[in-house]
Structure formats: structure tokens, C-alpha cells
Design a protein around this motif. Sequence first.
Motif, PDB file in Angstrom:
ATOM      1  N   HIS A   1       0.843  -1.205   0.000  1.00 49.07           N
ATOM      2  CA  HIS A   1       0.000   0.000   0.000  1.00 49.07           C
ATOM      3  C   HIS A   1       0.873   1.248   0.000  1.00 49.07           C
TER       4      HIS A   1
ATOM      5  N   VAL B   1      -9.736 -10.379   2.860  1.00 59.03           N
ATOM      6  CA  VAL B   1     -10.477  -9.117   2.742  1.00 59.03           C
ATOM      7  C   VAL B   1     -10.262  -8.246   3.974  1.00 59.03           C
ATOM      8  N   GLU B   2     -10.346  -8.843   5.151  1.00 59.30           N
ATOM      9  CA  GLU B   2     -10.132  -8.093   6.394  1.00 59.30           C
ATOM     10  C   GLU B   2      -8.733  -7.482   6.439  1.00 59.30           C
TER      11      GLU B   2
ATOM     12  N   ASN C   1     -12.475 -14.256   3.299  1.00 53.42           N
ATOM     13  CA  ASN C   1     -12.850 -13.150   4.189  1.00 53.42           C
ATOM     14  C   ASN C   1     -11.674 -12.666   5.030  1.00 53.42           C
TER      15      ASN C   1
ATOM     16  N   VAL D   1      -7.488  -5.133  -5.912  1.00 50.60           N
ATOM     17  CA  VAL D   1      -7.823  -4.113  -4.922  1.00 50.60           C
ATOM     18  C   VAL D   1      -7.128  -2.806  -5.281  1.00 50.60           C
TER      19      VAL D   1
ATOM     20  N   SER E   1      -9.265  -0.843  -0.885  1.00 40.93           N
ATOM     21  CA  SER E   1     -10.672  -1.110  -1.178  1.00 40.93           C
ATOM     22  C   SER E   1     -10.729  -2.272  -2.165  1.00 40.93           C
ATOM     23  N   ILE E   2     -11.712  -3.136  -2.003  1.00 42.30           N
ATOM     24  CA  ILE E   2     -11.821  -4.344  -2.818  1.00 42.30           C
ATOM     25  C   ILE E   2     -12.570  -4.019  -4.104  1.00 42.30           C
TER      26      ILE E   2
ATOM     27  N   LYS F   1      -5.713   1.247  -3.891  1.00 43.35           N
ATOM     28  CA  LYS F   1      -5.346   2.181  -2.821  1.00 43.35           C
ATOM     29  C   LYS F   1      -6.213   3.418  -2.917  1.00 43.35           C
TER      30      LYS F   1
ATOM     31  N   LEU G   1      -6.689  -6.855   3.899  1.00 41.59           N
ATOM     32  CA  LEU G   1      -6.553  -5.829   2.856  1.00 41.59           C
ATOM     33  C   LEU G   1      -7.191  -4.513   3.305  1.00 41.59           C
ATOM     34  N   ARG G   2      -8.349  -4.590   3.877  1.00 41.23           N
ATOM     35  CA  ARG G   2      -9.018  -3.363   4.340  1.00 41.23           C
ATOM     36  C   ARG G   2      -8.260  -2.733   5.492  1.00 41.23           C
ATOM     37  N   GLU G   3      -7.708  -3.557   6.378  1.00 40.87           N
ATOM     38  CA  GLU G   3      -6.909  -3.020   7.477  1.00 40.87           C
ATOM     39  C   GLU G   3      -5.677  -2.297   6.946  1.00 40.87           C
TER      40      GLU G   3
END
Length: 246
Positions: free
Chosen positions: A128, A211-212, A208, A244, A220-221, A246, A214-216
Motif C-alpha cells: 500500500h 479481505v479483512e 474473508n 484491490v 478497497s476491494i 489504494k 486488505l481493508r486493514e
Amino acid sequence: MNQSYSQFASVYDELMTDIPYEAYVDILDGAAAGIEGKRILDIGCGTGLLSVKLAKRGADVTGIDLSTDMLAVARERATSLSLPIQFVQQPMQELEGFSGFDVAVIAIDSLNYVLDRADVLATFKHVHKALSVGGSLVFDVHSLFKIDEIFMEGPFTFDNNRIAYIWETDEGDVPHSVYSELAFFVREESGLYRRFDEIHTQRTFEVNSYVELLREAGFSIERIFADWEDEAPHEESERIFFQVRK
């Protein structure tokens, strides 16, 4: 990876002939709205097969890998084709010194060699940081089904008259992981076979969980798909792709 990885690097390309790298280039091209002229970070680049294809499409590519032996093959490949690709030796979970990239890719289950959840998160956070605002990350991982079911159907064998292997698998020490022992036999010009051995451990997580993480890390997915098709994963999907931003 064990110390014989230099020998593995010498046969890696021949073992990867069934991987549709051109399809991966097309996936990245779509994610970046065109890769020509874009700065791409190829993480876990191995022998540079994908890096070279991206560079041939006009991308400005930097390849990252943990193995100096793999990178030696990658550099030789890029030099032989007069492609100005930079290659750097670093573990992906400690990625540093990079910024302003348009796209990052972690291809062909390279992320599955990062066994600790915290290290997967660290990888995502470093990627990121390396991307420009609006930059994309694309990666794929083994599914739970592949790790827990298909890999447990071993041993597996392979023989193309030059390279043969026996691949034995067992459950790893942590959930959804596989411990692999491979014995390679490579035919020399004399007709005799040279043996070397490899030990690999890979781990995956539920969709999932990725996903968690990546969001942390701040992503954004955009889409999650499976097995090289623009379709949602199902219970028997084998390779899960994430795109995903940034």
C-alpha cells in the motif's frame, strides 16, 4: 526454501509452462486501464517470466524476490532481451524503499509462502505504501479446497524425459497449510540423472480473512474471482484472485 534452491531455479521455467502468464498480463492491463508506461512492482517475481512479459508490453517493471538464485536467472533473462528491468532481493513482508508505483502484483501463489497472518498484513501495508493513490494490487492464492483437499491427494509425480520429480505432501503445522518434500531428477548430457531435494511450506487463509487484512492495510476491494475466469469463487475453486485499489 532450502539451500538447493539454486538448482530449483535452473528447472523452474520448465515446470511452469502450463501457467498462462499472458492471461495474467491481461488481468493487470485491465486493472491499470492499460499497462504501457505504467510503473509495476512484480513481487515474488521468481525467474522474471511475468516481469519480462510486462516489460515487453511497455511497462516500467521492478521485480522483487527473496531468492538471489531466482533473481540471477531473471537478470540474465532481461539482459538477453535488452529489457531495462530492475531486480531487487527483499522479502515481501519487509518491502521498503519503493513508492509511486501504479500497479503491484504478487503472482502464482507467491503470497502463500508467507505463513504468518501478521506477515501477510505487513506485506499488504508495505505494498500500500509503495503504490500511488489510485494504484492497484493484484494477487492470487491457493484456495482452502486446494490446500486442504487437492494437495492432500499426493504423492504426485512428473516426468518429461529431462526432469522428473516425486512430490510428497502432508498437512503443515498451522491450519490450511501444506508441507511438501520434492525429489527432483534432472537428466544430464551424459544421460545420467542428477538428484536434488526441495522442501516447501505454503499456507492460505479464508477469502474473508484476506479481505479483512486488505481493508486493514487501507485497500478497497474491486473484485474477487477464481481460476482465471471472471467468476466468483465457489467451494471447489483452486486459485483465488484479488484485485484491490489504494
